[in-house]
Write a protein that holds these residues in place. Sequence first.
Motif, PDB file in Angstrom:
ATOM      1  N   VAL A 122       0.866  -1.185   0.000  1.00  0.00           N
ATOM      2  CA  VAL A 122       0.000   0.000   0.000  1.00  0.00           C
ATOM      3  C   VAL A 122       0.896   1.226   0.000  1.00  0.00           C
ATOM      4  O   VAL A 122       1.716   1.405   0.897  1.00  0.00           O
ATOM      5  N   VAL A 133      -7.675  -1.857   1.463  1.00  0.00           N
ATOM      6  CA  VAL A 133      -6.817  -2.723   2.275  1.00  0.00           C
ATOM      7  C   VAL A 133      -7.636  -3.895   2.818  1.00  0.00           C
ATOM      8  O   VAL A 133      -7.208  -5.056   2.762  1.00  0.00           O
ATOM      9  N   GLY A 206      -0.991  -5.743  -4.845  1.00  0.00           N
ATOM     10  CA  GLY A 206      -1.263  -4.317  -4.691  1.00  0.00           C
ATOM     11  C   GLY A 206      -1.608  -3.685  -6.018  1.00  0.00           C
ATOM     12  O   GLY A 206      -1.530  -4.316  -7.075  1.00  0.00           O
ATOM     13  N   ALA A 210       2.024   0.977  -6.473  1.00  0.00           N
ATOM     14  CA  ALA A 210       2.178   0.746  -5.031  1.00  0.00           C
ATOM     15  C   ALA A 210       3.629   0.491  -4.638  1.00  0.00           C
ATOM     16  O   ALA A 210       3.941   0.401  -3.457  1.00  0.00           O
TER      17      ALA A 210
END
Length: 364
Positions: A122, A133, A206, A210
Motif C-alpha cells: 500500500v 486494504v 497491490g 504501489a
Amino acid sequence: MSSTSAVFSALAPYGWDEDWAAAFAPYEADGLVPGRVVRVDRGQCDVVTAAGTVRADTEYVVPRDPMKVVCTGDWVAVDPDGDPRYARAYLPRRTAFVRSTSSKRSEGQILAANVDHAVVAVSLAVELDLGRVERFLALAWESGAQPVVVLTKADLVPDPVTLAHLVRDVETSAPGVPVLGVSALHGDGLDVLVALVGSGTSVLLGQSGAGKSTLANALVGADVMDVQAARDVDGKGRHTTTTRNLLPLPTGGVLIDTPGLRGVGLYDAEGGVGQVFAEIEELAEGCRFHDCAHESEPGCAVRAAVADGSLPERRLDSYRKLMRENQWIAAKTDARVRAELRRDWKRKGAEGRAAMEAKRGRWS
C-alpha cells in the motif's frame, strides 16, 4: 547422488518437501518429473526442475476453467523430454489466492498457488484507502495464507510520529496482521519484512504504483523487475509487471510478484471477510437475532457499539459492502444460496411493509 536426492537438492529452495514428494509419487511411476511453475505466459509455463528450467505447454490441464489452469506457484508433473514438453497435471494446491474474474461474471481466477504469506503493498504516496486494504486482506485470509501489510514509500513520510499514526490506522483495519512501514529505496524496515518472508512462498499484491517492483528488487537483492515512476496526481503507475514471476530470495523462501490489480473482486470469501472484521463477528454474537443485519433491528449489539463509539461506522459500512458482494457472487454459483437470499429479501420486504402500515395507523 541418487535421483531422489538430486530432486530434493535442486527443488528444496523452491519449497519442495516430503509431502510434495509423496503427492508426486503416482506421476513419478509414470516417468514424469516434478517442477515448480515460475512463470505462465500464453498457455505455456517456465518450470524449475532438477535438470534446470524448462518450457512446457499447459494444454493438458483443463485450460477452459480459470480455476484449473496452471498458475505461478503450482507444482506440476512434466514430461522429462519431448518436443513440445507438457505439464501433464498439477499437484493438489495447499493454498490458492483467488479473485472473481469481473463484476459481471461468477467465475474465479486463480492468481497464485501454494502461498504461505500474502504481502499487501500500500503506497504512502497517496491517501490511505482502508476499504481497499480490507478487500485485499479478505482475499488473503480466504486463500489460507498469512497476510502482511507493507506501507511502501515510507521515506515520503519523514516524520516518525505521522508514520506511526498511519501504521496504527491500518492496524485497526487489519486485526491479527503485521503492518510495516518500509522504504525499499533506503532500506528502512526492510529487515523486518525479510525476516517475515524468509521461508516458504510469499505473493506480492497491490495496485499499480504501489511500489511492488521496487520492493521485489529490494527483497531479491537485484534489479530483476522493471520500475517506472507513478503519476503524482493519483500515485498510479503503468503495469510494469505483466506476468506473475516466482523469484528465489537470497535469505530463503521465494517471492511471487504480480501485476498491479485494478480490480480485486471477492470470490467465495465469506470466511476471509469474517477474519478481517473479527470484532464485528464477535459483537454479532450478542445480537438479539441470530440473522441480524445490523441495520435497524432491536437489540443489535453491533449498532450499539457504533453508537458508543467503540466501533467506527466506516468499519461497519465496509463489512456490509464486502458481505453483500460476496453473497452476490455466491448466489450466482449456488442455487441454494439464491433461494436463501430470495427468502431473506421477501422477509425484509414484509417487515418493511408491516412497519409502514404501523406508522400509518399511528398517523391516522
